[in-house]
Design a protein around this motif. Sequence first.
Motif, mmCIF file in Angstrom:
data_model
loop_
_atom_site.group_PDB
_atom_site.id
_atom_site.type_symbol
_atom_site.label_atom_id
_atom_site.label_comp_id
_atom_site.label_asym_id
_atom_site.label_seq_id
_atom_site.Cartn_x
_atom_site.Cartn_y
_atom_site.Cartn_z
ATOM 1 N N ALA A 195 2.669 -6.118 -2.880
ATOM 2 C CA ALA A 195 3.378 -6.670 -1.724
ATOM 3 C C ALA A 195 4.798 -6.122 -1.643
ATOM 4 O O ALA A 195 5.315 -5.845 -0.546
ATOM 5 N N VAL A 196 5.440 -5.956 -2.788
ATOM 6 C CA VAL A 196 6.771 -5.346 -2.803
ATOM 7 C C VAL A 196 6.696 -3.911 -2.299
ATOM 8 O O VAL A 196 7.515 -3.478 -1.478
ATOM 9 N N LEU A 197 5.706 -3.174 -2.766
ATOM 10 C CA LEU A 197 5.534 -1.798 -2.284
ATOM 11 C C LEU A 197 5.293 -1.771 -0.779
ATOM 12 O O LEU A 197 5.820 -0.903 -0.067
ATOM 13 N N ALA A 198 4.499 -2.711 -0.281
ATOM 14 C CA ALA A 198 4.239 -2.776 1.155
ATOM 15 C C ALA A 198 5.533 -2.947 1.930
ATOM 16 O O ALA A 198 5.756 -2.297 2.960
ATOM 17 N N ASP A 199 6.402 -3.816 1.426
ATOM 18 C CA ASP A 199 7.687 -4.052 2.082
ATOM 19 C C ASP A 199 8.558 -2.795 2.051
ATOM 20 O O ASP A 199 9.145 -2.406 3.065
ATOM 21 N N VAL A 200 8.630 -2.148 0.899
ATOM 22 C CA VAL A 200 9.483 -0.964 0.757
ATOM 23 C C VAL A 200 8.958 0.196 1.596
ATOM 24 O O VAL A 200 9.735 0.944 2.203
ATOM 25 N N LEU A 201 7.633 0.338 1.639
ATOM 26 C CA LEU A 201 7.038 1.476 2.346
ATOM 27 C C LEU A 201 6.778 1.187 3.823
ATOM 28 O O LEU A 201 6.435 2.106 4.580
ATOM 29 N N GLY A 202 6.912 -0.081 4.226
ATOM 30 C CA GLY A 202 6.618 -0.421 5.614
ATOM 31 C C GLY A 202 5.151 -0.287 5.946
ATOM 32 O O GLY A 202 4.784 0.130 7.052
ATOM 33 N N ARG A 203 4.285 -0.673 4.978
ATOM 34 C CA ARG A 203 2.841 -0.556 5.172
ATOM 35 C C ARG A 203 2.178 -1.913 4.953
ATOM 36 O O ARG A 203 2.723 -2.789 4.257
ATOM 37 N N ASP A 204 1.015 -2.090 5.541
ATOM 38 C CA ASP A 204 0.253 -3.325 5.398
ATOM 39 C C ASP A 204 -0.750 -3.132 4.259
ATOM 40 O O ASP A 204 -1.936 -2.847 4.487
ATOM 41 N N LEU A 205 -0.269 -3.270 3.020
ATOM 42 C CA LEU A 205 -1.123 -3.055 1.861
ATOM 43 C C LEU A 205 -1.833 -4.350 1.477
ATOM 44 O O LEU A 205 -1.288 -5.433 1.615
ATOM 45 N N ARG A 206 -3.029 -4.190 0.955
ATOM 46 C CA ARG A 206 -3.815 -5.326 0.476
ATOM 47 C C ARG A 206 -4.242 -5.044 -0.961
ATOM 48 O O ARG A 206 -4.579 -3.900 -1.297
ATOM 49 N N PHE A 207 -4.246 -6.093 -1.773
ATOM 50 C CA PHE A 207 -4.634 -5.925 -3.171
ATOM 51 C C PHE A 207 -6.022 -6.496 -3.399
ATOM 52 O O PHE A 207 -6.334 -7.605 -2.951
ATOM 53 N N HIS A 208 -6.837 -5.746 -4.120
ATOM 54 C CA HIS A 208 -8.185 -6.183 -4.486
ATOM 55 C C HIS A 208 -8.308 -6.150 -6.004
ATOM 56 O O HIS A 208 -8.186 -5.090 -6.625
ATOM 57 N N ALA A 209 -8.516 -7.328 -6.606
ATOM 58 C CA ALA A 209 -8.653 -7.423 -8.058
ATOM 59 C C ALA A 209 -10.057 -6.991 -8.469
ATOM 60 O O ALA A 209 -11.054 -7.514 -7.960
ATOM 61 N N LEU A 210 -10.133 -6.047 -9.387
ATOM 62 C CA LEU A 210 -11.423 -5.556 -9.844
ATOM 63 C C LEU A 210 -12.030 -6.491 -10.881
ATOM 64 O O LEU A 210 -11.334 -6.941 -11.804
ATOM 65 N N PRO A 211 -13.318 -6.787 -10.775
ATOM 66 C CA PRO A 211 -13.998 -7.458 -11.887
ATOM 67 C C PRO A 211 -13.917 -6.572 -13.134
ATOM 68 O O PRO A 211 -13.771 -5.345 -13.033
ATOM 69 N N ASP A 212 -14.006 -7.191 -14.292
ATOM 70 C CA ASP A 212 -13.836 -6.437 -15.535
ATOM 71 C C ASP A 212 -14.776 -5.242 -15.632
ATOM 72 O O ASP A 212 -14.368 -4.156 -16.069
ATOM 73 N N GLU A 213 -16.032 -5.405 -15.236
ATOM 74 C CA GLU A 213 -16.998 -4.307 -15.355
ATOM 75 C C GLU A 213 -16.553 -3.107 -14.514
ATOM 76 O O GLU A 213 -16.617 -1.957 -14.961
ATOM 77 N N GLU A 214 -16.085 -3.384 -13.284
ATOM 78 C CA GLU A 214 -15.599 -2.293 -12.442
ATOM 79 C C GLU A 214 -14.327 -1.677 -13.013
ATOM 80 O O GLU A 214 -14.127 -0.456 -12.956
ATOM 81 N N GLY A 215 -13.455 -2.519 -13.547
ATOM 82 C CA GLY A 215 -12.219 -2.017 -14.128
ATOM 83 C C GLY A 215 -12.481 -1.087 -15.296
ATOM 84 O O GLY A 215 -11.844 -0.028 -15.422
ATOM 85 N N ARG A 216 -13.410 -1.472 -16.147
ATOM 86 C CA ARG A 216 -13.761 -0.606 -17.275
ATOM 87 C C ARG A 216 -14.337 0.717 -16.778
ATOM 88 O O ARG A 216 -13.993 1.797 -17.297
ATOM 89 N N ALA A 217 -15.196 0.643 -15.781
ATOM 90 C CA ALA A 217 -15.800 1.867 -15.253
ATOM 91 C C ALA A 217 -14.761 2.774 -14.622
ATOM 92 O O ALA A 217 -14.811 4.006 -14.784
ATOM 93 N N ASP A 218 -13.795 2.192 -13.920
ATOM 94 C CA ASP A 218 -12.723 2.995 -13.319
ATOM 95 C C ASP A 218 -11.892 3.695 -14.378
ATOM 96 O O ASP A 218 -11.526 4.873 -14.226
ATOM 97 N N MET A 219 -11.552 2.981 -15.464
ATOM 98 C CA MET A 219 -10.783 3.601 -16.540
ATOM 99 C C MET A 219 -11.564 4.749 -17.175
ATOM 100 O O MET A 219 -11.018 5.826 -17.443
ATOM 101 N N ALA A 220 -12.845 4.513 -17.413
ATOM 102 C CA ALA A 220 -13.670 5.561 -18.014
ATOM 103 C C ALA A 220 -13.743 6.778 -17.099
ATOM 104 O O ALA A 220 -13.646 7.922 -17.560
ATOM 105 N N ALA A 221 -13.906 6.540 -15.791
ATOM 106 C CA ALA A 221 -13.976 7.653 -14.840
ATOM 107 C C ALA A 221 -12.671 8.429 -14.782
ATOM 108 O O ALA A 221 -12.661 9.635 -14.485
ATOM 109 N N ALA A 222 -11.543 7.740 -15.073
ATOM 110 C CA ALA A 222 -10.245 8.407 -15.079
ATOM 111 C C ALA A 222 -9.965 9.134 -16.384
ATOM 112 O O ALA A 222 -8.888 9.727 -16.548
ATOM 113 N N GLY A 223 -10.925 9.074 -17.328
ATOM 114 C CA GLY A 223 -10.771 9.804 -18.573
ATOM 115 C C GLY A 223 -10.125 9.031 -19.691
ATOM 116 O O GLY A 223 -9.750 9.617 -20.719
ATOM 117 N N VAL A 224 -9.966 7.708 -19.544
ATOM 118 C CA VAL A 224 -9.379 6.899 -20.621
ATOM 119 C C VAL A 224 -10.418 6.740 -21.727
ATOM 120 O O VAL A 224 -11.535 6.279 -21.473
#
Length: 273
Positions: A195-224
């Motif tokens: 939300a702070v970034l949205a204010d600074v950038l003048g954009r309508d940003l929305r945050f979506h919290a990832l379930p743990d399984e998706e979060g783990r998969a995203d980290m793995a896909a990023a090479g962690v």
Amino acid sequence: MILVTGATGNVGREVVQALDRAGEPVRALVRRPADLPAEQAVGDLDRPESLAPALDGVRGVFLLPGYRDMPGLLTRMRESGVVRVVLLSSLATVATDTDNVLSADMIRSETAVRESGLAWTFLRPNAFMSNALRWLPQLRAGDVVRDSFGTVPVASVDPHDIAGVAVRALLDPGHEGRVYALSGPEPLLPAQRSAVLADVLGRDLRFHALPDEEGRADMAAAGVPEPYIRAFFGFYGDGTLDESQVYPTVEKVTGVPPRTFHQWATAHRASFT
């Protein structure tokens, strides 16, 4: 002369610039030439024998953790005439469960520095505000920020403030043997940071919290690597590390209050545009 390791990283670059502004002789250790306002030396911290030119005339070192032979590296520094080391460590050293790769790296590094015979100061910051730069690919693609640990507040700290404490510990007496926990001025959830970034950038940003399984998969896909994924989910998923705490250290050491996330985002607006 002060040697700054990790000189092209988020904190190291800030340390180089702060020393340069203070008129202190500073040498940036890099693996390849970089655009930095300092004398540069090329070297590999995993090969202590490669550092002789970099250490020539050096009395103080800003040091990153986690290299293969930390005791050998510190011995090389001491034999070259270094007298003071400021180590960028982590609160992972005092997590309630330190049986993970991140805590182990930090604990080994701190132990090596303590046993080195050099004067030392440890910096243990909360997560960096600059971690928000990981959202850049998503922000280029749209207005939804997806990330893990949506319910975890973190009083993240600006690398500029970490550098401010590091410079005082490198240049001033009275910081030897001190361990400094560092934070920003307030704990924020990921949705609040977006939300702070949205204010600074003048954009309508929305945050979506990832379930743990998706979060783990995203980290793995990023090479962690998997051991690091387990460590992060232990810290933030299981709650073995509390980075919501606000510490007075930045202002006590530097005389200046720590920057807010809004100030960090404003200073780095160009990175997001």
